[in-house]
Design a protein around this motif. Sequence first.
Motif, PDB file in Angstrom:
ATOM      1  N   ASP A 192     -10.104  18.791 -30.390  1.00  0.00           N
ATOM      2  CA  ASP A 192     -10.132  20.065 -31.120  1.00  0.00           C
ATOM      3  C   ASP A 192     -10.553  21.194 -30.192  1.00  0.00           C
ATOM      4  OD1 ASP A 192      -9.374  18.776 -33.355  1.00  0.00           O
ATOM      5  OD2 ASP A 192     -11.350  18.772 -34.325  1.00  0.00           O
ATOM      6  N   TYR A 193     -11.613  20.964 -29.439  1.00  0.00           N
ATOM      7  CA  TYR A 193     -12.142  21.975 -28.532  1.00  0.00           C
ATOM      8  C   TYR A 193     -11.124  22.337 -27.452  1.00  0.00           C
ATOM      9  CZ  TYR A 193     -14.952  24.098 -24.887  1.00  0.00           C
ATOM     10  OH  TYR A 193     -15.421  24.950 -23.919  1.00  0.00           O
ATOM     11  N   VAL A 194     -10.527  21.321 -26.857  1.00  0.00           N
ATOM     12  CA  VAL A 194      -9.583  21.563 -25.752  1.00  0.00           C
ATOM     13  C   VAL A 194      -8.364  22.338 -26.252  1.00  0.00           C
ATOM     14  CG1 VAL A 194      -7.994  20.448 -24.134  1.00  0.00           C
ATOM     15  CG2 VAL A 194     -10.316  19.586 -24.367  1.00  0.00           C
ATOM     16  N   ILE A 195      -7.837  21.953 -27.402  1.00  0.00           N
ATOM     17  CA  ILE A 195      -6.631  22.622 -27.918  1.00  0.00           C
ATOM     18  C   ILE A 195      -6.930  24.083 -28.252  1.00  0.00           C
ATOM     19  CG2 ILE A 195      -5.000  22.685 -29.845  1.00  0.00           C
ATOM     20  CD1 ILE A 195      -5.284  19.578 -29.878  1.00  0.00           C
ATOM     21  N   GLU A 196      -8.103  24.310 -28.846  1.00  0.00           N
ATOM     22  CA  GLU A 196      -8.469  25.679 -29.201  1.00  0.00           C
ATOM     23  C   GLU A 196      -8.560  26.562 -27.960  1.00  0.00           C
ATOM     24  OE1 GLU A 196     -11.964  25.975 -31.798  1.00  0.00           O
ATOM     25  OE2 GLU A 196     -12.273  27.962 -30.892  1.00  0.00           O
ATOM     26  N   LYS A 197      -9.101  25.999 -26.885  1.00  0.00           N
ATOM     27  CA  LYS A 197      -9.342  26.813 -25.699  1.00  0.00           C
ATOM     28  C   LYS A 197      -8.180  26.824 -24.703  1.00  0.00           C
ATOM     29  CE  LYS A 197     -13.137  28.046 -22.865  1.00  0.00           C
ATOM     30  NZ  LYS A 197     -14.134  27.512 -21.954  1.00  0.00           N
ATOM     31  N   TYR A 198      -7.422  25.712 -24.636  1.00  0.00           N
ATOM     32  CA  TYR A 198      -6.395  25.585 -23.594  1.00  0.00           C
ATOM     33  C   TYR A 198      -4.999  25.312 -24.149  1.00  0.00           C
ATOM     34  CZ  TYR A 198     -10.473  25.188 -20.566  1.00  0.00           C
ATOM     35  OH  TYR A 198     -11.658  25.414 -19.906  1.00  0.00           O
ATOM     36  N   GLY A 199      -4.848  25.336 -25.468  1.00  0.00           N
ATOM     37  CA  GLY A 199      -3.559  25.008 -26.057  1.00  0.00           C
ATOM     38  C   GLY A 199      -3.184  23.572 -25.739  1.00  0.00           C
ATOM     39  N   PHE A 200      -1.882  23.310 -25.594  1.00  0.00           N
ATOM     40  CA  PHE A 200      -1.452  21.945 -25.328  1.00  0.00           C
ATOM     41  C   PHE A 200      -1.269  21.692 -23.835  1.00  0.00           C
ATOM     42  CE2 PHE A 200      -0.535  22.660 -29.790  1.00  0.00           C
ATOM     43  CZ  PHE A 200      -1.222  21.578 -30.336  1.00  0.00           C
ATOM     44  N   GLY A 201      -1.790  22.606 -23.036  1.00  0.00           N
ATOM     45  CA  GLY A 201      -1.930  22.339 -21.606  1.00  0.00           C
ATOM     46  C   GLY A 201      -0.653  22.436 -20.798  1.00  0.00           C
ATOM     47  N   ASP A 202       0.318  23.223 -21.279  1.00  0.00           N
ATOM     48  CA  ASP A 202       1.602  23.273 -20.559  1.00  0.00           C
ATOM     49  C   ASP A 202       1.421  23.646 -19.089  1.00  0.00           C
ATOM     50  OD1 ASP A 202       2.956  22.517 -22.775  1.00  0.00           O
ATOM     51  OD2 ASP A 202       3.183  24.573 -23.526  1.00  0.00           O
ATOM     52  N   LYS A 203       0.493  24.562 -18.815  1.00  0.00           N
ATOM     53  CA  LYS A 203       0.365  24.990 -17.414  1.00  0.00           C
ATOM     54  C   LYS A 203      -0.310  23.926 -16.534  1.00  0.00           C
ATOM     55  CE  LYS A 203      -3.847  27.450 -16.494  1.00  0.00           C
ATOM     56  NZ  LYS A 203      -4.717  28.442 -16.220  1.00  0.00           N
ATOM     57  N   TYR A 204      -0.874  22.909 -17.143  1.00  0.00           N
ATOM     58  CA  TYR A 204      -1.529  21.873 -16.345  1.00  0.00           C
ATOM     59  C   TYR A 204      -0.621  20.658 -16.099  1.00  0.00           C
ATOM     60  CZ  TYR A 204      -5.738  24.524 -17.311  1.00  0.00           C
ATOM     61  OH  TYR A 204      -6.666  25.520 -17.395  1.00  0.00           O
ATOM     62  N   LYS A 205       0.575  20.690 -16.677  1.00  0.00           N
ATOM     63  CA  LYS A 205       1.382  19.467 -16.599  1.00  0.00           C
ATOM     64  C   LYS A 205       2.158  19.323 -15.298  1.00  0.00           C
ATOM     65  CE  LYS A 205       1.262  18.610 -21.444  1.00  0.00           C
ATOM     66  NZ  LYS A 205       1.797  18.916 -22.752  1.00  0.00           N
ATOM     67  N   GLU A 206       2.353  20.455 -14.620  1.00  0.00           N
ATOM     68  CA  GLU A 206       3.121  20.388 -13.365  1.00  0.00           C
ATOM     69  C   GLU A 206       2.199  20.101 -12.186  1.00  0.00           C
ATOM     70  OE1 GLU A 206       6.295  20.334 -13.612  1.00  0.00           O
ATOM     71  OE2 GLU A 206       6.008  20.714 -15.758  1.00  0.00           O
TER      72      GLU A 206
ATOM     73  N   GLU B 269       0.191   9.156 -18.114  1.00  0.00           N
ATOM     74  CA  GLU B 269      -0.173   7.753 -18.322  1.00  0.00           C
ATOM     75  C   GLU B 269      -0.370   7.398 -19.796  1.00  0.00           C
ATOM     76  OE1 GLU B 269       0.031   5.559 -16.102  1.00  0.00           O
ATOM     77  OE2 GLU B 269      -0.090   6.651 -14.205  1.00  0.00           O
ATOM     78  N   GLY B 270      -0.381   8.395 -20.684  1.00  0.00           N
ATOM     79  CA  GLY B 270      -0.600   8.077 -22.096  1.00  0.00           C
ATOM     80  C   GLY B 270      -2.039   7.719 -22.397  1.00  0.00           C
ATOM     81  N   ILE B 271      -2.965   8.248 -21.602  1.00  0.00           N
ATOM     82  CA  ILE B 271      -4.391   7.975 -21.826  1.00  0.00           C
ATOM     83  C   ILE B 271      -5.127   9.312 -21.899  1.00  0.00           C
ATOM     84  CG2 ILE B 271      -6.501   6.945 -20.871  1.00  0.00           C
ATOM     85  CD1 ILE B 271      -4.607   4.953 -19.378  1.00  0.00           C
ATOM     86  N   ILE B 272      -5.688   9.636 -23.067  1.00  0.00           N
ATOM     87  CA  ILE B 272      -6.442  10.887 -23.214  1.00  0.00           C
ATOM     88  C   ILE B 272      -7.902  10.586 -22.885  1.00  0.00           C
ATOM     89  CG2 ILE B 272      -7.133  12.733 -24.799  1.00  0.00           C
ATOM     90  CD1 ILE B 272      -4.616  12.159 -26.434  1.00  0.00           C
ATOM     91  N   PRO B 273      -8.396  11.101 -21.741  1.00  0.00           N
ATOM     92  CA  PRO B 273      -9.762  10.744 -21.324  1.00  0.00           C
ATOM     93  C   PRO B 273     -10.817  11.656 -21.956  1.00  0.00           C
ATOM     94  CG  PRO B 273      -8.771  12.135 -19.645  1.00  0.00           C
ATOM     95  CD  PRO B 273      -7.733  11.998 -20.763  1.00  0.00           C
ATOM     96  N   ALA B 274     -12.033  11.178 -22.081  1.00  0.00           N
ATOM     97  CA  ALA B 274     -13.160  12.049 -22.421  1.00  0.00           C
ATOM     98  C   ALA B 274     -13.287  13.104 -21.325  1.00  0.00           C
ATOM     99  CB  ALA B 274     -14.451  11.224 -22.488  1.00  0.00           C
ATOM    100  N   LEU B 275     -13.755  14.300 -21.682  1.00  0.00           N
ATOM    101  CA  LEU B 275     -13.912  15.348 -20.670  1.00  0.00           C
ATOM    102  C   LEU B 275     -14.889  14.920 -19.577  1.00  0.00           C
ATOM    103  CD1 LEU B 275     -13.878  18.625 -22.778  1.00  0.00           C
ATOM    104  CD2 LEU B 275     -12.172  17.875 -21.101  1.00  0.00           C
ATOM    105  N   GLU B 276     -15.875  14.105 -19.941  1.00  0.00           N
ATOM    106  CA  GLU B 276     -16.809  13.586 -18.931  1.00  0.00           C
ATOM    107  C   GLU B 276     -16.018  12.783 -17.894  1.00  0.00           C
ATOM    108  OE1 GLU B 276     -17.228  13.247 -22.195  1.00  0.00           O
ATOM    109  OE2 GLU B 276     -19.062  14.352 -22.668  1.00  0.00           O
ATOM    110  N   SER B 277     -15.277  11.796 -18.384  1.00  0.00           N
ATOM    111  CA  SER B 277     -14.515  10.904 -17.499  1.00  0.00           C
ATOM    112  C   SER B 277     -13.474  11.675 -16.690  1.00  0.00           C
ATOM    113  CB  SER B 277     -13.809   9.825 -18.316  1.00  0.00           C
ATOM    114  OG  SER B 277     -14.558   9.466 -19.450  1.00  0.00           O
TER     115      SER B 277
ATOM    116  N   GLY C 196     -10.897  10.569 -25.162  1.00  0.00           N
ATOM    117  CA  GLY C 196     -11.012  12.000 -25.376  1.00  0.00           C
ATOM    118  C   GLY C 196     -10.800  12.502 -26.789  1.00  0.00           C
ATOM    119  N   ASP C 197     -10.657  11.628 -27.761  1.00  0.00           N
ATOM    120  CA  ASP C 197     -10.412  12.086 -29.140  1.00  0.00           C
ATOM    121  C   ASP C 197     -11.462  13.101 -29.583  1.00  0.00           C
ATOM    122  OD1 ASP C 197      -9.607   9.415 -28.505  1.00  0.00           O
ATOM    123  OD2 ASP C 197      -8.902   9.177 -30.574  1.00  0.00           O
ATOM    124  N   LYS C 198     -12.700  12.839 -29.220  1.00  0.00           N
ATOM    125  CA  LYS C 198     -13.813  13.709 -29.607  1.00  0.00           C
ATOM    126  C   LYS C 198     -13.664  15.131 -29.050  1.00  0.00           C
ATOM    127  CE  LYS C 198     -16.687  12.372 -25.621  1.00  0.00           C
ATOM    128  NZ  LYS C 198     -16.636  13.650 -24.919  1.00  0.00           N
TER     129      LYS C 198
END
Length: 409
Positions: A394-408, A354-362, A389-391
């Motif tokens: 950094d944390y998400v990328i460090e821990k999960y990379g760019f999330g390739d395994k979550y995209k499918e 959807e092109g919307i990066i959500p906060a981890l809370e949301s 989710g801008d905030k």
Amino acid sequence: MDNIDFKRYLKQYPDKDGRFGRYGGAYLPPELIPAFKEINEAYLTICHSSQFISELRRIRKEFQGRPTPVYHCERLSRKLGNCQIYLKREDLNHTGAHKLNHCMGEGLLAKFMGKKKIIAETGAGQHGVALATAAAFFGLECDIYMGEVDIAKQAPNVARMKVLGAKVVPVTHGLKTLKEAVDAAFTAYLREYKDTIYCIGSAVGPHPFPLIVRDFQAVVGTEAKEQFKEMTGFLPDIVTACVGGGSNAIGMFVPFLDEPVELVGVEPLGRGEKMGDNAASMSYGSEGVMHGFDSIMLKDAAGEPGPVYSIASGLDYPSVGPEHAFLREIGRVKYDSATDEEAIDAFFKLSRYEGIIPALESAHAVAYAMRRAKEMGQGSILVNLSGRGDKDLDYVIEKYGFGDKYKEF
Ligand SMILES: *Cc1c(COP(=O)(O)O)cnc(C)c1O
């Protein structure tokens, strides 16, 4: 539930002592009772003042950018089947989250009461930034109490607060985190309350704060209900929101209480069910009093507030607003949970489809909506997307990379 008329609910709850049924109230040190009484009386007067209401309306429109839109997630919905997911876009509210809704209200209240300063504590810094923004807007001084450990971890939010003109006061005793910051902010309030107002960060704390925060946040649900009806001609089947202290959820739910809509609050299940691995107070907690109010809370063996954890720092609170405890007890709102892993999955999927990066809370509420959409296969779900989710990037990328395994799917 039978004896509650939801058309009159807002007038009946809380009662004059700040009770939602058995929950809520104000458990205060005697020295603070006059200060809270003053806030309560001022609020009860001001909330009926046409000058106050029209000023708040102007601020919401011209400064915050309200109303925020409701958006239909067509691509994400299609991936999950035939159930349609919609988002109330609080991520587009100024400063990127719903918190400014109550902070601007609290700032305006301070101004009307003739106060010179607003004070609060902050953990991850989100409440501090929203309050510092309100202080700058109203020309008020602003002291934000923050544990030294949190100051080191949250450098970007500390910088934001300082640029906005707030004073960040380091708290150096105990574990140097949120709990000590709460104590320090209360001590300061005790000392300075003649010129100062304490501003709470969620629908928690002693009466009248759960009432004040609910009323200021209700704009979210009021707008969303109207917008959703205009878009679809109907009401949603389910309305859902994440729950930390419960401010974005209560604001979203209250205008739907008297409608035939299923309401679901989503708490963080973190790494799992063990004590210290989650902050799902409703699932694993019991009744108790902490931070000045009676509600459902997670307790350790000694009966003190238990250790909490969530990937979303805005959700790791060991209790929940008293109105939520009440709404569950009477059976009007249900509470469920989502794990870190589910929230991360929703974080990447909403971004990618959807092109919307959500906060981890949301993302916890989005994860729940995705789960239900798959199960139901039809109908509609409206999610309060409490922040952007801008905030968290950094944390998400460090821990999960760019999330390739979550995209499918
Ligand atoms: C603080 C925060 C929350 C949690 O607070 P509530 O009072 O439960 O709404 C949720 N989402 C975002 C984006 C936050 O910053």
